[in-house]
Write a protein that holds these residues in place. Structure first.
Motif, PDB file in Angstrom:
ATOM      1  N   SER A 112       0.846  -1.197   0.000  1.00  0.00           N
ATOM      2  CA  SER A 112       0.000   0.000   0.000  1.00  0.00           C
ATOM      3  C   SER A 112       0.880   1.245   0.000  1.00  0.00           C
ATOM      4  N   THR A 113       0.297   2.350  -0.403  1.00  0.00           N
ATOM      5  CA  THR A 113       1.056   3.609  -0.376  1.00  0.00           C
ATOM      6  C   THR A 113       1.490   3.927   1.056  1.00  0.00           C
ATOM      7  N   GLY A 114       0.685   3.512   2.037  1.00  0.00           N
ATOM      8  CA  GLY A 114       1.068   3.730   3.433  1.00  0.00           C
ATOM      9  C   GLY A 114       2.331   2.973   3.796  1.00  0.00           C
ATOM     10  N   ALA A 115       2.547   1.813   3.179  1.00  0.00           N
ATOM     11  CA  ALA A 115       3.747   1.020   3.490  1.00  0.00           C
ATOM     12  C   ALA A 115       5.014   1.792   3.128  1.00  0.00           C
ATOM     13  N   PHE A 116       4.918   2.682   2.135  1.00  0.00           N
ATOM     14  CA  PHE A 116       6.084   3.480   1.758  1.00  0.00           C
ATOM     15  C   PHE A 116       6.429   4.511   2.840  1.00  0.00           C
ATOM     16  N   LYS A 117       5.503   4.722   3.781  1.00  0.00           N
ATOM     17  CA  LYS A 117       5.788   5.627   4.900  1.00  0.00           C
ATOM     18  C   LYS A 117       6.484   4.904   6.042  1.00  0.00           C
ATOM     19  N   GLU A 118       6.420   3.601   6.031  1.00  0.00           N
ATOM     20  CA  GLU A 118       6.894   2.828   7.172  1.00  0.00           C
ATOM     21  C   GLU A 118       8.258   2.201   6.979  1.00  0.00           C
ATOM     22  N   ALA A 119       8.601   1.900   5.741  1.00  0.00           N
ATOM     23  CA  ALA A 119       9.846   1.161   5.489  1.00  0.00           C
ATOM     24  C   ALA A 119      10.429   1.594   4.156  1.00  0.00           C
ATOM     25  N   PHE A 147      12.004  10.322  -3.932  1.00  0.00           N
ATOM     26  CA  PHE A 147      10.804  11.136  -4.108  1.00  0.00           C
ATOM     27  C   PHE A 147       9.903  10.909  -2.903  1.00  0.00           C
ATOM     28  N   ARG A 148       9.323  11.985  -2.419  1.00  0.00           N
ATOM     29  CA  ARG A 148       8.451  11.883  -1.238  1.00  0.00           C
ATOM     30  C   ARG A 148       7.059  12.352  -1.570  1.00  0.00           C
ATOM     31  N   THR A 149       6.089  11.744  -0.883  1.00  0.00           N
ATOM     32  CA  THR A 149       4.712  12.196  -1.056  1.00  0.00           C
ATOM     33  C   THR A 149       4.586  13.584  -0.451  1.00  0.00           C
ATOM     34  N   SER A 150       3.662  14.344  -1.002  1.00  0.00           N
ATOM     35  CA  SER A 150       3.425  15.657  -0.417  1.00  0.00           C
ATOM     36  C   SER A 150       2.770  15.448   0.931  1.00  0.00           C
ATOM     37  N   GLY A 151       2.947  16.396   1.819  1.00  0.00           N
ATOM     38  CA  GLY A 151       2.342  16.241   3.140  1.00  0.00           C
ATOM     39  C   GLY A 151       2.785  17.347   4.055  1.00  0.00           C
ATOM     40  N   SER A 152       2.134  17.383   5.218  1.00  0.00           N
ATOM     41  CA  SER A 152       2.466  18.418   6.184  1.00  0.00           C
ATOM     42  C   SER A 152       3.513  17.884   7.155  1.00  0.00           C
ATOM     43  N   GLY A 170       5.449   9.315   2.499  1.00  0.00           N
ATOM     44  CA  GLY A 170       5.922   8.131   1.814  1.00  0.00           C
ATOM     45  C   GLY A 170       7.174   8.457   1.012  1.00  0.00           C
ATOM     46  N   VAL A 171       8.071   7.487   0.932  1.00  0.00           N
ATOM     47  CA  VAL A 171       9.331   7.708   0.226  1.00  0.00           C
ATOM     48  C   VAL A 171       9.508   6.646  -0.859  1.00  0.00           C
ATOM     49  N   SER A 172       9.809   7.109  -2.041  1.00  0.00           N
ATOM     50  CA  SER A 172      10.149   6.207  -3.130  1.00  0.00           C
ATOM     51  C   SER A 172      11.624   6.400  -3.441  1.00  0.00           C
ATOM     52  N   SER A 173      12.417   5.370  -3.154  1.00  0.00           N
ATOM     53  CA  SER A 173      13.869   5.470  -3.285  1.00  0.00           C
ATOM     54  C   SER A 173      14.290   4.902  -4.648  1.00  0.00           C
TER      55      SER A 173
END
Lengths: 362, 401
Positions: free
Chosen positions: A69-76, A90-95, A101-104
């Motif tokens: 899930s896209t949330g998993a990219f926030k965790e690991a 690349f990181r998801t936009s957010g406050s 989330g991070v895409s390496s």
């Protein structure tokens, strides 16, 4: 199979262009080979597959590949390579109160090749170069934005010397662009985020003008509003763009993408000359619409949760489960909105917002 | 303001009689009996109108919640919190949120018990519970029910004599900003709760109790355990607890089936599972149906002792914490957001948790298995059940002015 060989096969397909015919067998073969590689080299993802009870031996078709899930990219860190080989994240936009989330990435080759192939097919199908007005920060100002990177390589590949980024890292003032657009006699491709377009059309309206941009001009907008402007429906936004910039709906393209994917969906408006809500993807990107309870595929026309399978994601996870709602039809994918608001129904809370700064174990 | 005027008239008429207190208590007591009855017509009607909860959850959750809210407890509460000269609001506005029926019943019951009439804005997530509770009071005593009005008009709220509001912080801020400063305002923002499993806990019993707390109301409420903090220096013990918890949740999935989740909630569960599974050192247990994982329940044993991913919708994070000091540290860090601590296996060390609650780390401490059963006199978020509605006396008003 080695990563280099997988990359080569995907790049070969991308090289055939986004309009290349779909090839089910080719997609399935490549997807399962890539899954086997990612299962072996991406330990967090492998844990997820083990929870689903599916490894390469249990997967006989690409549609059975477990999705992160896209949330998993926030965790690991969901990558098939060690951190020292990372060339861009690349990181998801957010406050600041929410995890991002991070895409390496260990190479930009696949991202850029895939992104450019679709951009060429859906935004520049009729021209070699044009003038771009970009309503987003450039990649220097926003180095972790996949969208800024896409725009930068698109301008590099298809832009002329008068192309320009009009948005800074934090804010932007549409007046300079409006003055520019008022004087231009050259077709212009305005590309950017939906909320930036809202600021632009609002400012044009405040000035009491209605621009009429030269023939051949076009718009590509993408993304949501996320509290950064007033929210408009797609039709409202496209209507406002038509009225205030003089670019008709048949020249406006909506793009759908996310930082976790190397490839994007586009409305084929500029290819067909007709406005549509259906989006199309290159043949190396596929989407299943599933019932979120069972993860079973839903029939065409029925809305459900979107799970994307992007072969250009060789260095991370090819199967990405979203919180987006959509449906598949004969013309492509229609994105209907977000599957959000789970927290709002109970009085439990969105934790990462609540607990920012209150985490003794972090 | 015809509704407010009507409520003031009805309240004056009810409470002008010397036996009003006994009449109101009797009506409320009888109403609760109707809801707790074995074949309660009211429970059945609520079950027909809402889709959030299964009939089994509605039955067990409602019956167990209201069984201690007796006439005797109501009399005691009034006697303890309301002296004879207490000055109370004629009309209390009640802005409800959430979807837990007994929580809404309690929120409606207390102002009525205090002697106030009630202007209720039901939550969009469950408009049925307050409407049916009001209707059930009418079936028992129309004179008491005349003191209740359900409304969706917000304008009348600022003219009420007191306001009790539940909801998001932004909602509370907006309501408070629109409400006169000199009248009681009681705000209940979003909170969460935890289960603290001590080193002396018998794991099967502890798991059953925690599972019940999570299963009742499907983990939708502030009193549902968001995390389980288990006092443990040995991961195998925590793993055994998680296995027991998985068995208990699987049993409750049959005995107390979860209600219907929206597609967004199902997606949230799917996303949470993926987030839990990819975390370093975590281990996840999930429900199965027909050999495939469904979204009925989820347990994650977390390796990192942090606050990520609190549970809801029968999704639980189990976090091993080395000792009591670690549990208290977490309570302290969560204090502004903490509602209830459910405990088991603490023995005489329970007093450590009592002290924590007295210091403002949550507003309720109870044995695991009873987290969804707050007493009538619970000082919810530190607010006295009835006394928080008291208006300043005339002399105090003069002082303030």
């Amino acid at each position: 199979m080695s990563r280099a060989e997988l990359d080569r096969r995907v790049l070969e397909w991308i090289g055939e262009g986004a309009a290349a015919p779909a090839d089910d067998e080719r997609f399935d073969r490549l997807a399962r080979d890539l899954f086997a590689y990612q299962y072996a080299h991406n330990p967090p993802y492998r844990r997820l597959c083990e929870l689903a009870g599916r490894g390469p031996e249990q997967v006989s078709h690409w549609s059975e590949i477990p999705a992160a899930s896209t949330g998993a990219f926030k965790e690991a860190r969901l990558a098939t390579f060690p951190p020292e080989r990372e060339v861009r994240a690349f990181r998801t936009s957010g406050s600041t109160t929410r995890r991002r989330g991070v895409s390496s990435l260990d190479t930009l080759d696949l991202y850029e090749a895939s992104a450019l192939a679709s951009f060429r097919a859906f935004v520049c199908p009729d021209l070699e170069r044009t003038r771009f007005a970009v309503l987003a920060p450039d990649a220097t100002a926003a180095p972790d934005s996949s969208l800024s990177h896409l725009f930068e390589v698109a301008v590099r590949e298809f832009g002329n010397p008068r192309s320009r980024f009009f948005v800074g890292a934090q804010d932007w003032n549409p007046n300079a662009l409006i003055r520019d657009l008022e004087q231009t006699r050259e077709p212009v491709a305005i590309i950017g985020t939906a909320f930036a377009f809202v600021h632009l059309v609002d400012r044009v309206e405040q000035r009491g003008v209605a621009l009429r941009l030269p023939a051949g001009s076009r718009v590509m907008e993408t993304g949501g509003f996320k509290g950064r402007s007033r929210e408009l429906t797609r039709d409202e936004l496209h209507g406002a763009i038509s009225r205030r910039l003089g670019i008709g709906p048949e020249r406006i393209v909506n793009q759908y993408g996310m930082c976790e994917l190397a490839s994007q969906y586009y409305e084929p408006t500029l290819r067909t000359g007709a406005p549509t809500r259906s989006k199309q993807a290159p043949p190396w990107l596929r989407t299943r619409v599933v019932d979120p309870e069972t993860l079973e595929a839903l029939p065409a026309g029925v809305s459900g949760m979107l799970v994307h399978y992007d072969l250009a994601n060789t260095g991370s996870v090819l199967a990405v489960q979203t919180s987006d709602r959509g449906r598949l039809g004969p013309e492509g994918l229609e994105v209907l909105g977000r599957l959000e608001g789970a927290e709002a129904r109970g009085c439990s809370i969105a934790a990462d917002a609540l607990l920012a700064g209150a985490d003794p174990g972090a | 303001m015809p509704e407010l005027a009507r409520l003031r008239t009805a309240r004056a008429k009810l409470w002008e009689h010397p036996a009003a207190e006994a009449r109101v208590i009797a009506a409320l007591d009888r109403t609760l009996e109707l809801w707790a009855a074995p074949d309660s017509e009211w429970r059945a009607r609520l079950g027909e109108q809402q889709t959030l909860y299964s009939a089994a959850v509605l039955e067990l959750g409602l019956v167990r919640a209201v069984e201690h809210w007796t006439a005797e407890r109501m009399r005691e509460l009034r006697a303890r919190e309301l002296p004879p000269d207490a000055h109370l609001p004629a009309v209390t506005a009640l802005w409800l949120a959430g979807s837990i029926p007994p929580a809404m019943f309690q929120a409606m019951l207390l102002p009525l018990l205090a002697g106030s009439a009630l202007l209720v804005k039901p939550p969009s997530s469950d408009p049925h519970s307050p409407e049916l509770f009001a209707a059930s009071i009418r079936a028992v005593d129309p004179g008491v029910a005349d003191c209740i009005a359900i409304t969706h008009e917000h304008e009348a709220f600022r003219n009420a004599d007191a306001l009790i509001a539940y909801g998001r912080d932004e909602t509370l801020s907006a309501l408070r900003g629109n409400f006169p400063d000199d009248r009681p305002f009681v705000g209940h923002g979003h909170k969460l709760s935890v289960a603290a499993v001590g080193r002396d806990a018998e794991l099967e019993a502890a798991a059953s109790a925690v599972a019940l707390d999570a299963a009742l109301w499907d983990g939708r409420g502030c009193l549902s355990p968001a995390w389980v903090w288990i006092e443990d220096r040995q991961r195998p013990r925590t793993e055994r607890f998680c296995s027991a918890l998985a068995r208990a949740l699987a049993r409750l999935a049959r005995e107390l089936p979860r209600g219907t989740l929206s597609a967004a909630e199902q997606a949230w569960v799917r996303d949470s599972r993926a987030r839990m599974a990819v975390r370093d050192g975590s281990r996840v247990w999930t429900s199965e149906s027909g050999g495939r994982a469904d979204t009925a329940w989820t347990i994650a044993l977390e390796a990192r002792t942090n606050f990520a991913l609190p549970g809801m919708l029968r999704t639980l994070s189990v976090v091993p914490v080395p000792d009591a000091a670690g549990v208290l540290e977490r309570c302290s860090a969560l204090a502004p957001h903490l509602s209830c601590i459910g405990h088991c296996g603490w023995g005489t060390r329970t007093e450590l948790l009592e002290e924590a609650v007295q210091k403002g780390m949550g507003s309720r401490l109870c044995p695991s298995g009873t987290m969804q059963l707050p007493s009538l006199d619970w000082k919810h978020d530190g607010h006295a059940a009835l006394a928080s509605l008291r208006l300043p006396t005339r002399s105090r008003q003069a002082e303030l002015s």
